[in-house]
Design a protein around this motif. Structure first.
Motif, mmCIF file in Angstrom:
data_model
loop_
_atom_site.group_PDB
_atom_site.id
_atom_site.type_symbol
_atom_site.label_atom_id
_atom_site.label_comp_id
_atom_site.label_asym_id
_atom_site.label_seq_id
_atom_site.Cartn_x
_atom_site.Cartn_y
_atom_site.Cartn_z
ATOM 1 N N PRO A 12 25.595 -20.127 -8.694
ATOM 2 C CA PRO A 12 26.483 -19.254 -8.333
ATOM 3 C C PRO A 12 25.813 -18.552 -9.984
ATOM 4 N N ILE A 13 26.356 -17.018 -10.257
ATOM 5 C CA ILE A 13 26.425 -15.816 -11.032
ATOM 6 C C ILE A 13 25.509 -16.993 -12.407
ATOM 7 N N ASP A 14 25.397 -15.997 -12.892
ATOM 8 C CA ASP A 14 25.031 -16.703 -14.448
ATOM 9 C C ASP A 14 26.402 -15.933 -15.257
ATOM 10 N N ALA A 15 26.165 -17.079 -16.815
ATOM 11 C CA ALA A 15 27.673 -17.538 -16.910
ATOM 12 C C ALA A 15 28.619 -15.478 -17.848
ATOM 13 N N ALA A 16 27.970 -14.726 -18.198
ATOM 14 C CA ALA A 16 27.840 -13.287 -18.185
ATOM 15 C C ALA A 16 28.310 -12.464 -17.632
ATOM 16 N N SER A 17 28.310 -13.199 -15.749
ATOM 17 C CA SER A 17 28.733 -12.230 -14.851
ATOM 18 C C SER A 17 30.275 -12.699 -15.077
ATOM 19 N N ARG A 18 30.698 -13.848 -15.385
ATOM 20 C CA ARG A 18 31.891 -15.231 -14.798
ATOM 21 C C ARG A 18 32.626 -14.542 -15.740
ATOM 22 N N ASN A 19 32.155 -13.881 -17.019
ATOM 23 C CA ASN A 19 32.751 -13.805 -17.681
ATOM 24 C C ASN A 19 33.193 -12.473 -17.915
ATOM 25 N N ALA A 20 31.902 -11.855 -17.393
ATOM 26 C CA ALA A 20 32.707 -10.077 -17.177
ATOM 27 C C ALA A 20 34.209 -9.709 -15.989
ATOM 28 N N MET A 21 33.562 -10.818 -15.000
ATOM 29 C CA MET A 21 35.136 -11.057 -14.138
ATOM 30 C C MET A 21 35.748 -11.261 -14.238
ATOM 31 N N ASP A 43 36.230 -5.496 -5.771
ATOM 32 C CA ASP A 43 37.856 -5.831 -6.386
ATOM 33 C C ASP A 43 37.469 -7.307 -7.787
ATOM 34 N N ARG A 44 38.353 -6.418 -8.483
ATOM 35 C CA ARG A 44 38.067 -7.271 -9.882
ATOM 36 C C ARG A 44 39.019 -8.677 -9.378
ATOM 37 N N ASP A 45 39.746 -8.845 -8.739
ATOM 38 C CA ASP A 45 40.244 -10.329 -8.326
ATOM 39 C C ASP A 45 39.373 -11.854 -7.797
ATOM 40 N N HIS A 100 37.793 -8.874 -16.236
ATOM 41 C CA HIS A 100 38.374 -7.679 -15.256
ATOM 42 C C HIS A 100 37.418 -6.843 -16.487
ATOM 43 N N LEU A 101 36.404 -7.002 -16.134
ATOM 44 C CA LEU A 101 35.527 -6.286 -17.084
ATOM 45 C C LEU A 101 34.903 -5.472 -16.102
ATOM 46 N N PHE A 102 34.660 -5.923 -14.967
ATOM 47 C CA PHE A 102 33.466 -5.296 -14.136
ATOM 48 C C PHE A 102 33.924 -6.242 -13.166
ATOM 49 N N SER A 103 33.599 -5.537 -11.854
ATOM 50 C CA SER A 103 33.668 -5.785 -10.527
ATOM 51 C C SER A 103 32.996 -6.539 -9.866
ATOM 52 N N ALA A 104 32.672 -7.224 -9.127
ATOM 53 C CA ALA A 104 31.572 -8.024 -8.211
ATOM 54 C C ALA A 104 30.618 -6.720 -7.337
ATOM 55 N N ARG A 119 25.949 -3.304 -7.930
ATOM 56 C CA ARG A 119 25.341 -1.466 -8.106
ATOM 57 C C ARG A 119 24.645 -2.061 -9.756
ATOM 58 N N LEU A 120 24.344 -2.545 -10.405
ATOM 59 C CA LEU A 120 23.864 -2.504 -11.740
ATOM 60 C C LEU A 120 22.743 -3.489 -11.474
ATOM 61 N N ASN A 121 22.766 -4.422 -10.787
ATOM 62 C CA ASN A 121 21.913 -5.234 -10.591
ATOM 63 C C ASN A 121 21.501 -6.227 -11.270
ATOM 64 N N GLN A 122 23.362 -6.823 -11.747
ATOM 65 C CA GLN A 122 23.388 -7.341 -12.968
ATOM 66 C C GLN A 122 24.290 -9.117 -12.187
ATOM 67 N N LEU A 123 24.277 -8.988 -10.522
ATOM 68 C CA LEU A 123 25.077 -10.049 -10.100
ATOM 69 C C LEU A 123 23.899 -10.934 -9.790
#
Length: 402
Positions: A354-363, A332-334, A366-370, A375-379
């Motif tokens: 907390p998740i890293d800055a790149a993941s927070r920015n992507a969320m 869910d991207r929200d 709204h580029l990626f959902s958590a 799934r991409l092993n990026q969380l």
């Protein structure tokens, strides 16, 4: 609107696989990581506090295999573990904290080395400080007899000054639901707070039927979304025992058929247990926090959206902590990226951040959902926070800082 947040900060030291962590909690907090990373150990530390206050510290440790199984094993051979909880008292909104550490004795026993409790910032309120069974500081004129093998908060719970802290901490609920026990006939029990594996779920449903029929309706609506064939449920007495009776749609029948809990699937019972844990708040009683281990277990992935919506809705009235490794639940991207904490294991030691800055920015963009990031092993955890945790340890004791 009153904030649902009860626990604001949790500091752990040498608890099972957790060497040290300092976590700031949100209305809804997700602890995300693979199996064996130590997510459950975080919730168990909170659960131990409740168990030690409801029963005794000795029973709480014994249920977990004793002190040797609770304190972290490492090359440094720690002889103690410590817990600090900072929270907001639900009745009047005052800030408070409760902290203690437990150490091993040479004879194989243990002692509460230090224990502190304070209400109000910078000690502007009731407080006490205990060292090995002796009172070092206290705001009150009298103090009950205490021993070094028990938490003093149990003894002082009879004092008006500290009763709100005790009541708030014993009102925490933590769940790893067991469909088998939910399926069995149950003896009528206290139905105000659902027990850890759902062994009193029938009594809780009965309590809600009497005190909060609107909550029963909410649970029923979500359950039907998760299990479309189920059209309702209710408590049913069978002699001196009780169980749940479900109404289920059957092909060719004009009316739903009725089935007892013994006939229902693990997924249906677990879903009901999760929903009951989330929506058990009523006019008679409200848990201060609800922690649920992997609520998606035994549910079809298609039910994830309904479960996620239920978690979000419940978190508006009670604080929720969830452990998960399900991309579907997080798809869910929200979802607020600040509510996500990544849990990893490095060399057998659990790290929580907390998740890293790149993941927070992507969320946030709204580029990626958590779920997609998982799934991409990026969380992944923020490396800056992980590094700072390794360099310093948060204080367990001392008044809340402004």
């Amino acid at each position: 609107m009153k904030s649902p947040v009860f626990l604001t900060r949790v500091v752990l030291r040498n608890y099972k696989s957790i060497g040290g962590c300092d976590v700031r909690l949100h209305p809804l907090t997700y602890l995300v990581g693979p199996n064996g990373s130590g997510k459950s150990n975080f919730l168990d530390a909170l659960h131990l506090v409740r168990d030690a206050l409801v029963g005794s510290l000795d029973n709480a440790l014994s249920e977990r295999g004793g002190l040797a199984e609770v304190r972290r094993r490492s090359s440094g051979h720690p002889t103690h573990f410590g817990i600090r909880l900072e929270f907001v008292l639900p009745d009047d909104g005052r800030d408070a904290y409760f902290a203690f550490n437990v150490g091993a004795l040479k004879n194989g026993g243990y002692e509460v080395q230090n224990e502190e409790c304070g209400i109000g910032r910078k000690g502007r309120g009731p407080f006490y400080s205990i060292e090995r069974g002796s009172v070092k500081k206290c705001s009150e004129g009298t103090f009950p007899a205490i021993t070094a093998d028990r938490l003093a908060l149990v003894a002082v719970s009879g004092m008006a000054a500290f009763r709100p802290v005790f009541d708030a901490l014993v009102s925490m609920g933590f769940y790893n639901l067991n469909p088998k026990l939910m399926r069995d006939l149950q003896k009528p029990q206290d139905g105000r707070l659902l027990r850890p594996v759902g062994e009193n779920v029938v009594s809780v449903i009965g309590h809600l039927e009497r005190n909060a029929p609107d909550q029963i309706q909410v649970i029923g609506e979500y359950l039907q979304t998760v299990v479309p064939m189920v059209h309702g449920f209710e408590r049913k007495a069978i002699g001196p025992m009780e169980t749940l009776e479900f109404r289920q749609e059957m092909a060719g029948s004009a009316h739903p058929w009725r089935f007892l809990a013994q006939s229902m699937s693990d997924g249906t019972l677990r879903a009901l247990g999760v929903l009951t844990a989330l929506f058990q708040t009523n006019r008679d009683f409200s848990p201060t926090i609800v922690g649920i281990e992997e609520p998606e277990t035994a549910l079809h992935p298609a039910a994830s959206a309904a479960l996620r919506d239920a978690l979000t809705r419940a978190s508006k009235s009670v604080q929720i902590i969830v452990t998960s490794h399900s991309p579907d639940l997080l798809d869910d991207r929200d979802i607020d990226p600040d509510s996500l904490f990544s849990v990893i294991s490095e060399g057998g030691e659990t790290k929580i951040a907390p998740i890293d800055a790149a993941s927070r920015n992507a969320m946030r963009e709204h580029l990626f959902s958590a779920g997609e990031l998982l799934r991409l092993n990026q969380l992944v955890p923020d490396p800056v926070v992980i590094e700072s945790q390794g360099q310093s340890q948060s204080d367990l004791f001392g008044a809340i800082l402004e």
